[in-house]
Design a protein around this motif. Structure first.
Motif, PDB file in Angstrom:
ATOM      1  N   GLN A   1       0.814  -1.205   0.000  1.00 46.87           N
ATOM      2  CA  GLN A   1       0.000   0.000   0.000  1.00 46.87           C
ATOM      3  C   GLN A   1       0.851   1.259   0.000  1.00 46.87           C
TER       4      GLN A   1
ATOM      5  N   ILE B   1      -5.659   7.986   0.967  1.00 47.05           N
ATOM      6  CA  ILE B   1      -6.007   6.600   1.270  1.00 47.05           C
ATOM      7  C   ILE B   1      -7.448   6.316   0.872  1.00 47.05           C
TER       8      ILE B   1
ATOM      9  N   TRP C   1      -7.484  -3.837   4.424  1.00 50.31           N
ATOM     10  CA  TRP C   1      -6.321  -2.955   4.385  1.00 50.31           C
ATOM     11  C   TRP C   1      -5.098  -3.703   3.861  1.00 50.31           C
ATOM     12  N   ARG C   2      -4.509  -3.208   2.781  1.00 47.01           N
ATOM     13  CA  ARG C   2      -3.292  -3.820   2.222  1.00 47.01           C
ATOM     14  C   ARG C   2      -2.065  -3.121   2.806  1.00 47.01           C
ATOM     15  N   ALA C   3      -2.031  -3.054   4.111  1.00 47.81           N
ATOM     16  CA  ALA C   3      -0.929  -2.408   4.821  1.00 47.81           C
ATOM     17  C   ALA C   3      -0.834  -3.032   6.204  1.00 47.81           C
TER      18      ALA C   3
ATOM     19  N   TYR D   1      -2.885  -7.842   5.685  1.00 45.08           N
ATOM     20  CA  TYR D   1      -3.996  -8.025   4.752  1.00 45.08           C
ATOM     21  C   TYR D   1      -4.618  -9.404   4.971  1.00 45.08           C
TER      22      TYR D   1
END
Length: 249
Positions: free
Chosen positions: A21, A57, A150-152, A211
């Motif tokens: 991300q 974001i 969430w890709r973080a 994630y």
């Protein structure tokens, strides 16, 4: 063999790049106020660190769920999210009629004419209706304080959950789950207490959530702790796609 290995490694790198991300979530604090009138208000506060230049974001919120009701029957549930605010930042969301026919929606936060990098803070506020689970013996509040989308990486999560006033609950009524979706064992990654009428939780040192991982809270309340309101979805909400398609016929 070496060629296949190189192709595999390139594939892994491309996958990781696609998933990355460009920022870490150093800490998120989630504050939820449950109202006896049948809804709850959410405040999410994020401390982030951007390693790449970004415009902002996306916060995705799922609004359609498949669940099993008190009679053991499969049920589709559509929650309503309203009163969306992001103080101090530009943001946009889809119109109500689009949100009502989609299984999830995005809050787009940021300025297309401005780049951000390094430490950043965001606060997201919204109201949720039609999300309680009503049974004969109890009312359940069930919510992801950290979703799987969430890709973080998240390095710290805390929350404060305020039940309605004068509702008799204690720590035996409150549960926290973390890890992959569907995890049924209570989490050992959080310290939880009941302080001044609120459930307070904070992840322990070394916590990490990535994630596909979620952090979910469950509060079991007495019957009638929250008013059950049957949602009204207007014609255009239930048949929105048909109306949209008909415009192009």
């Amino acid at each position: 063999m070496m060629k296949k290995l190189l192709l595999f490694l390139c594939g892994v790198l491309l996958y990781q790049t696609g998933v990355a991300q460009g920022f870490d979530v150093n800490h998120v604090d989630v504050e939820i106020h449950i109202h006896a009138e049948g809804y709850f208000d959410v405040i999410e506060r994020y401390d982030m660190d951007f390693s790449q230049q970004k415009h902002g974001i996306f916060r995705e919120i799922r609004t359609s769920y498949d669940l099993v009701n008190a009679e053991g029957e499969q049920e589709k549930r559509k929650i309503k999210v309203s009163n969306i605010k992001v103080p101090g930042h530009k943001y946009s969301v889809d119109p109500n009629f689009i949100r009502n026919i989609q299984p999830q929606f995005q809050i787009k936060i940021g300025d297309k004419n401005k780049w951000v990098i390094g430490p950043q803070q965001y606060q997201i506020r919204y109201r949720v209706d039609n999300a309680f689970l009503f049974e004969e013996s109890q009312v359940q509040f069930y919510w992801n304080v950290k979703s799987t989308d969430w890709r973080a990486p998240f390095h710290s999560v805390s929350f404060t959950i305020y039940p309605p006033e004068d509702v008799a609950v204690d720590l035996d009524d409150f549960f926290v789950y973390s890890g992959y979706v569907g995890e049924t064992a209570e989490s050992t990654e959080f310290d939880v207490s009941y302080v001044d009428g609120a459930f307070v939780g904070k992840s322990k040192p070394g916590f990490s959530s990535n994630y596909g991982d979620s952090v979910t809270v469950l509060l079991k309340m007495p019957p009638n702790a929250v008013k059950e309101i049957k949602p009204f979805w207007p014609f255009w909400s239930r048949y929105g796609w048909l109306l949209i398609l008909s415009a192009f016929v």
